[in-house]
Design an enzyme around this catalytic site. Structure first.
Site, mmCIF file in Angstrom:
data_model
loop_
_atom_site.group_PDB
_atom_site.id
_atom_site.type_symbol
_atom_site.label_atom_id
_atom_site.label_comp_id
_atom_site.label_asym_id
_atom_site.label_seq_id
_atom_site.Cartn_x
_atom_site.Cartn_y
_atom_site.Cartn_z
ATOM 1 N N THR A 104 -6.778 1.340 -5.494
ATOM 2 C CA THR A 104 -8.187 0.948 -5.343
ATOM 3 C C THR A 104 -9.217 2.137 -5.500
ATOM 4 O O THR A 104 -8.453 3.596 -5.244
ATOM 5 C CB THR A 104 -7.905 0.756 -3.330
ATOM 6 N N TYR B 156 -3.121 4.737 -3.848
ATOM 7 C CA TYR B 156 -2.977 6.027 -3.279
ATOM 8 C C TYR B 156 -2.941 7.546 -3.923
ATOM 9 O O TYR B 156 -1.692 7.807 -3.950
ATOM 10 C CB TYR B 156 -3.642 6.543 -1.724
ATOM 11 N N HIS C 18 -13.754 -3.909 0.108
ATOM 12 C CA HIS C 18 -13.146 -3.285 1.472
ATOM 13 C C HIS C 18 -12.366 -3.607 2.996
ATOM 14 O O HIS C 18 -12.685 -3.003 3.853
ATOM 15 C CB HIS C 18 -13.145 -1.619 1.415
ATOM 16 N N LYS D 247 -9.484 -2.031 -8.060
ATOM 17 C CA LYS D 247 -9.666 -2.571 -6.676
ATOM 18 C C LYS D 247 -10.941 -1.748 -6.128
ATOM 19 O O LYS D 247 -10.971 -0.839 -6.318
ATOM 20 C CB LYS D 247 -8.454 -2.407 -5.613
ATOM 21 N N SER E 168 0.607 -1.117 0.201
ATOM 22 C CA SER E 168 0.138 -0.349 -0.372
ATOM 23 C C SER E 168 0.566 0.813 -0.071
ATOM 24 O O SER E 168 2.169 1.167 0.701
ATOM 25 C CB SER E 168 -0.498 -0.028 1.414
#
Length: 296
Positions: free
Chosen positions: A66, A40, A188, A164, A17
């Site tokens: 995501t 992100y 999630h 995602k 991440s």
């Protein structure tokens, strides 16, 4: 790094991440398997482009974008344990939680020896440097991703992209149109919009919608090897599993991750034997009893 190393040892891929306290280069170097970067847009487009370039140079296998976190869900446990105050609050806002820390001297010592609150080494804001670990809720609210963003991300990355957070047939077809290599059907972990269906519940309609044009993965709710088998029976190419390995990591470090993977693998192998098949490639819809209202 330990989790990536354990995944590589097990022959599994690993997804890192953006909100990580470890440099993406170190994580990639620690694994012998494929490593993906979960993007992100924290810190803005400039920071994201810098991270994408670093991931490409480090040899990451793909980018996972995501789409279901334009804002963080209501995570009531974090309100109770003072996560926001401990991360970014003032000294006075932290005072109510001092007792909790002093009651756990071993944890507190490990925390201090480890350097305290980490920064975000993969979020380098142009002209400002490394982004500190701030209130995640506020950071996510400023980093929502749109389909338009996916176009410039695809141009910068120029490699396979996984979308995602897909829960509908419409979004699945949109992902195909935008050039995604794969999608992950995900709610999630049930931590975003309250009341959404389980990932497994919508998997059949998404698989039908993409019609074999791209690969379909699934995550959310994977707790046992039987969950893995069900997802594959219903059309998923593979599953993503975050919570189980995170629990293992918290309990026993790298050894805990090894154990979590072992538990899932052993249970999956047991499931295959009990079904009378020798490989996951033999699994299909005939091995699951899908309710009629699950059919798209």
């Amino acid at each position: 790094v330990a989790a990536a190393r354990a995944a590589g040892r097990a022959g599994a891929g690993y997804i890192l991440s953006t909100i990580s306290g470890h440099k993406l280069e170190d994580v990639k170097a620690g694994s012998t398997g494929p490593v993906f970067y979960q993007l992100y847009l924290m810190g803005g487009r400039g920071a994201a482009e810098g991270a994408i370039a670093r991931a490409r140079a480090a040899g990451f296998s793909g980018l996972v974008v995501t789409i279901d976190t334009p804002v963080s869900g209501i995570r009531e446990r974090d309100y109770r344990n003072g996560l926001k105050e401990l991360i970014s609050g003032t000294v006075f806002e932290k005072i109510p939680y001092v007792g909790q820390m002093l009651a756990r001297p071993g944890w507190l010592m490990d925390y201090l020896v480890d350097g305290g609150l980490p920064g975000l080494p993969n979020v380098i804001i142009p002209g400002k440097g490394q982004m500190p670990l701030v209130d995640i809720n506020a950071a996510l609210a400023e980093s929502a991703v749109t389909w338009a963003d996916l176009r410039w991300i695809r141009e910068v990355w120029a490699g396979p992209i996984v979308i995602k957070g897909v829960l509908t047939a419409d979004d699945a077809r949109h992902a195909v149109d935008e050039g995604a290599a794969a999608i992950s059907v995900s709610n999630h972990g049930g931590r975003q919009l309250d009341g959404v269906p389980a990932s497994l519940r919508v998997l059949p309609e998404v698989v039908k919608a993409v019609n074999g044009q791209i690969e379909v993965l699934m995550d959310g709710g994977v707790r046992r090897g039987t969950d893995v088998a069900k997802a594959i029976c219903m059309g998923a190419k593979a599953v993503l599993c975050g919570r189980a390995y995170a629990y293992g990591l918290a309990a026993a470090g790298e050894a805990g991750v090894n154990r979590a993977i072992e538990i899932l693998r052993t249970d999956l192998e047991r499931t295959l034997r009990l079904l009378g098949v020798s490989s996951v490639s033999e699994l299909d819809r005939s091995y699951v009893n899908v309710p009629r209202d699950w059919e798209a």
